[in-house]
Design a protein around this motif. Structure first.
Motif, short mmCIF file in Angstrom:
data_model
loop_
_atom_site.label_atom_id
_atom_site.label_comp_id
_atom_site.label_asym_id
_atom_site.label_seq_id
_atom_site.Cartn_x
_atom_site.Cartn_y
_atom_site.Cartn_z
N UNK A 146 2.08 -4.85 19.59
CA UNK A 146 1.69 -3.70 18.77
C UNK A 146 1.60 -2.43 19.64
N UNK A 201 -3.24 -1.00 8.57
CA UNK A 201 -2.41 -2.09 9.07
C UNK A 201 -3.17 -3.41 9.04
N UNK A 253 -1.17 -10.63 4.50
CA UNK A 253 -0.02 -11.51 4.72
C UNK A 253 -0.44 -12.72 5.56
N UNK A 257 -3.21 -4.70 5.61
CA UNK A 257 -1.87 -5.16 5.25
C UNK A 257 -1.55 -6.49 5.93
N UNK A 291 4.89 -1.07 20.17
CA UNK A 291 5.40 -0.49 18.93
C UNK A 291 4.79 0.89 18.69
N UNK A 342 11.81 9.59 10.42
CA UNK A 342 11.98 8.28 11.04
C UNK A 342 12.81 8.37 12.33
N UNK A 365 10.86 1.04 11.93
CA UNK A 365 10.50 2.45 12.05
C UNK A 365 11.72 3.36 11.92
N UNK A 366 12.91 2.77 11.98
CA UNK A 366 14.12 3.58 11.86
C UNK A 366 14.64 3.66 10.43
N UNK A 367 13.93 3.06 9.49
CA UNK A 367 14.39 3.07 8.10
C UNK A 367 13.87 4.31 7.37
N UNK A 368 14.51 4.63 6.23
CA UNK A 368 14.00 5.73 5.40
C UNK A 368 12.73 5.26 4.69
N UNK A 383 4.94 3.06 6.28
CA UNK A 383 5.02 2.99 7.74
C UNK A 383 3.77 2.35 8.34
N UNK A 384 2.63 2.55 7.68
CA UNK A 384 1.39 1.99 8.19
C UNK A 384 1.33 0.47 8.01
N UNK A 385 2.32 -0.08 7.32
CA UNK A 385 2.29 -1.52 7.09
C UNK A 385 3.27 -2.26 7.98
N UNK A 386 3.96 -1.50 8.85
CA UNK A 386 4.97 -2.11 9.70
C UNK A 386 4.36 -2.48 11.05
N UNK A 387 4.67 -3.66 11.53
CA UNK A 387 4.11 -4.06 12.81
C UNK A 387 5.12 -4.74 13.72
N UNK A 388 6.32 -4.99 13.24
CA UNK A 388 7.24 -5.79 14.03
C UNK A 388 8.41 -4.98 14.58
N UNK A 404 13.51 8.21 16.15
CA UNK A 404 12.91 7.33 17.13
C UNK A 404 13.04 7.89 18.52
N UNK A 430 -4.47 4.49 10.56
CA UNK A 430 -3.29 3.65 10.57
C UNK A 430 -3.66 2.20 10.87
N UNK A 449 0.82 -1.21 0.00
CA UNK A 449 0.00 0.00 0.00
C UNK A 449 0.85 1.26 0.00
#
Lengths: 287, 297
Positions: free
Chosen positions: B158, B208, B215, B211, B161, B2, A144-147, A96-101, B4, B204, A92
């Motif tokens: 979550x 999510x 998967x 998404x 996170x 990004x 979350x720390x990636x570009x 960022x909205x697709x990250x969960x881990x 943190x 969000x 999508x």
């Protein structure tokens, strides 16, 4: 021709809280291994079309679906999204909205865990997939720390790990800088060419689509209004203009020159071919 | 974008002996601590537990963050003790110690105040040590081994996170509001930020969920786990020792009628008086500072 991997058979879809259908009697065939670009204004039904392929419509999002969507021979409305996930991977617009881990490796592992892939196989697949998207060595980093570009490639890796036959990308680069955009499209082209993966990209970047796509489908108010090769579609500068869609600058230039009767012949859709043609033109006029 | 933000309470990466203990063995200790703390009124036992937990911090190399996390105890301790001195949670008659204006101080509730505080301190320190030395993913993988549902574990993970993400979002929205001339600091600025943050959060989470489902999240078939958490013999030893030791102490406490030693501990009146001054003063100062910060222009 073999059976298409995706077939829309007179599909009309209306979202639950609305009266106006988002898709109007769509009939489409997409062959395995094609790279298809879907163009259209916001609200033209592009995302809805994508969600029909991976089964989020009608299984997850309510609404009224008429007609039939078949993917790899399966009627999408009869399979839960989690089953379709093995065939169709969808990415999508907001990575960022697709990250969960907590870590990149776990993000890629999520789909594999859900599919019950053994740990030994995951240990092999995860580095391979990260290598493929150019994120080798990022395993322990936080997503979350990636570009933005890295995040989007991670989102793609997360669906690629499941080895789907179809990859749908819904405006994958709308949040990315030019370098990030290039990274994502190069990768999709590589997957398409080298692995024969069917790629469907929902995009506004006509220049990029002119370069990569085998076929362009133009949607307007939920209807397919154009469907053909990039050359066929993008040379219709006026028709696209009426739909308020951009055309590649090369095609626009050719059209302006044609109005001055300085241009005849095929309309170039790539910048390089326009440059070449203009050079020839200048040579012919001894400039 | 990004950037943190560190959570005040988060895992401190490391490779100490404590870090390497299996999360399940740590859970045994934390649960045991909670069970024991609430089944005893023995202050020596409670503060002994707290001391033991605190002594683990230098071994794990988390002393500094632990002390930082334990700062939350200052308002808890000061309010708890001050209130017990003016309103003892024990039966009358109370021994009158002193008067400060309209307030009458009694020493009788203080023992119970120390018991309550001891419970909070010992459980909090042990829980902080565990949280600071355990990778969240390992914790959730271990919890799922205990047959705790996948979706529940995922929800917990979550939440961890999303806290830094929402912190950042609040920051962005507050800057945006400041740039439009709204109040940029304090409570008055935070309040109107809630609506955009919550709307953003819903969007969000919706995205999510699509998404995740794409998967195979909802799959009810057999799932595997990428994180492998080993259970070594030493983990068994630590877990079993913890379970036996704490279970024994719980049994002893209950058999001795909560094992209260209040008759052995007598507080001098002057100690009660000064303790009240310090505790009430600290608590009042914290409240005042919070109010000043919240409504400062």
């Amino acid at each position: 021709m073999s059976d298409p991997i995706i077939r829309f058979d007179d599909v009309t879809f209306t979202y639950a809280a609305t009266d106006e259908p988002a898709l109007h009697s769509i009939s489409l065939d997409i062959q395995a291994g094609e790279y298809v670009a879907i163009l259209g204004l916001n609200g033209a039904g592009k995302t809805t079309l994508g969600l029909c392929v991976n089964g989020v419509i009608p299984t997850m999002l309510g609404g009224n679906l008429e007609g039939k969507v078949t993917v790899a021979g399966l009627d999408v409305s009869e399979y839960p999204v989690r089953e379709m996930a093995k065939i169709v991977g969808m990415v999508f617009d907001n990575p960022e909205f697709q990250m969960s881990q907590m870590s990149v490796a776990e993000e890629v592992a999520l789909g594999l865990e859900n599919a019950g892939v053994p740990y030994e196989d995951m240990k092999r697949i995860i580095p391979e997939t990260l290598e493929l998207v150019g994120l080798a060595g990022f395993e322990e980093r936080s997503p979350l720390g990636l570009s933005g570009g890295q995040q989007q490639r991670l989102a793609i890796a997360a669906v690629l790990a499941m080895q789907p036959q179809v990859l749908i990308m819904d405006e994958p680069t709308s949040n990315l800088d030019p370098i990030g955009k290039q990274e994502v499209f190069d990768m999709a082209a590589k997957l398409n060419r080298e692995r024969g993966m069917t790629v469907i990209v929902i995009e506004h970047e006509v220049e990029v689509m002119a370069r990569y796509a085998d076929r362009v489908i133009v949607l307007d108010s939920g209807r397919v209004v154009m469907n053909g090769t990039p050359q066929e579609i993008f040379s219709q500068v006026d028709a696209l203009g009426e739909l308020k869609l951009r055309v590649p600058e090369a095609a626009r230039l050719a059209q302006l020159l044609a109005k001055q009767e300085l241009w005849s012949g095929p309309v170039p859709i790539r910048t390089e071919s326009a440059v070449e043609a203009v050079n020839e033109l200048l040579g012919a006029h001894n400039v | 974008m990004s950037m943190q933000m560190a959570l005040p309470i988060a895992m401190i990466p490391g490779n100490s002996v404590i870090h390497r203990i299996n999360p399940l063995a740590k859970i045994v200790w934390v649960v045991g601590y909670i069970a024991l703390a609430f089944s005893t009124q023995n202050v020596f036992l409670l503060y002994g537990m707290a001391l033991f937990a605190f002594l683990l911090a230098p071994i794990a190399g988390v002393t500094k963050p632990l002390l930082k996390g334990a700062l939350i105890l200052v308002p808890v301790a000061s309010s708890l003790l001050a209130i017990q001195i003016i309103a003892p949670a024990v039966e009358k008659p109370w021994t009158h110690v002193a008067d400060i204006g309209v307030l009458q101080l009694y020493g009788d509730g203080l023992y119970y105040g120390f018991v309550l505080l001891g419970r909070v301190v010992s459980c909090l320190l042990m829980a902080l040590i565990m949280v600071m030395t355990t990778h969240p993913s390992d914790l959730f993988t271990s919890l799922s081994k205990l047959k705790i549902p996948y979706a529940f574990n995922f929800m917990l993970a979550m939440t961890l996170q999303l806290i830094p993400v929402f912190q950042r979002e609040v920051g962005i929205i507050m800057s945006a509001q400041k740039s439009r001339g709204m109040k940029g600091r304090g409570f008055a600025a935070v309040l109107p930020s809630f609506v955009p943050v919550f709307v953003g959060a819903i969007e969000r989470v919706q995205q999510l969920s699509i998404s995740l489902e794409s998967r195979g999240f909802g799959s009810n078939g057999f799932k595997t786990s990428y994180r492998q958490v080993k259970v070594r013999p030493s983990d068994w030893v630590i877990g079993i020792i913890g379970a036996l030791l704490l279970a024994t102490l719980v049994t002893v406490s209950i058999m001795r009628g909560l094992w209260s030693v209040s008759s052995l501990v007598v507080f001098p009146h002057i100690f009660v008086f000064w303790l009240f001054i310090v505790a009430a003063g600290t608590f009042a100062a914290i409240i005042l500072a919070t109010l000043i910060y919240a409504f400062k222009k």
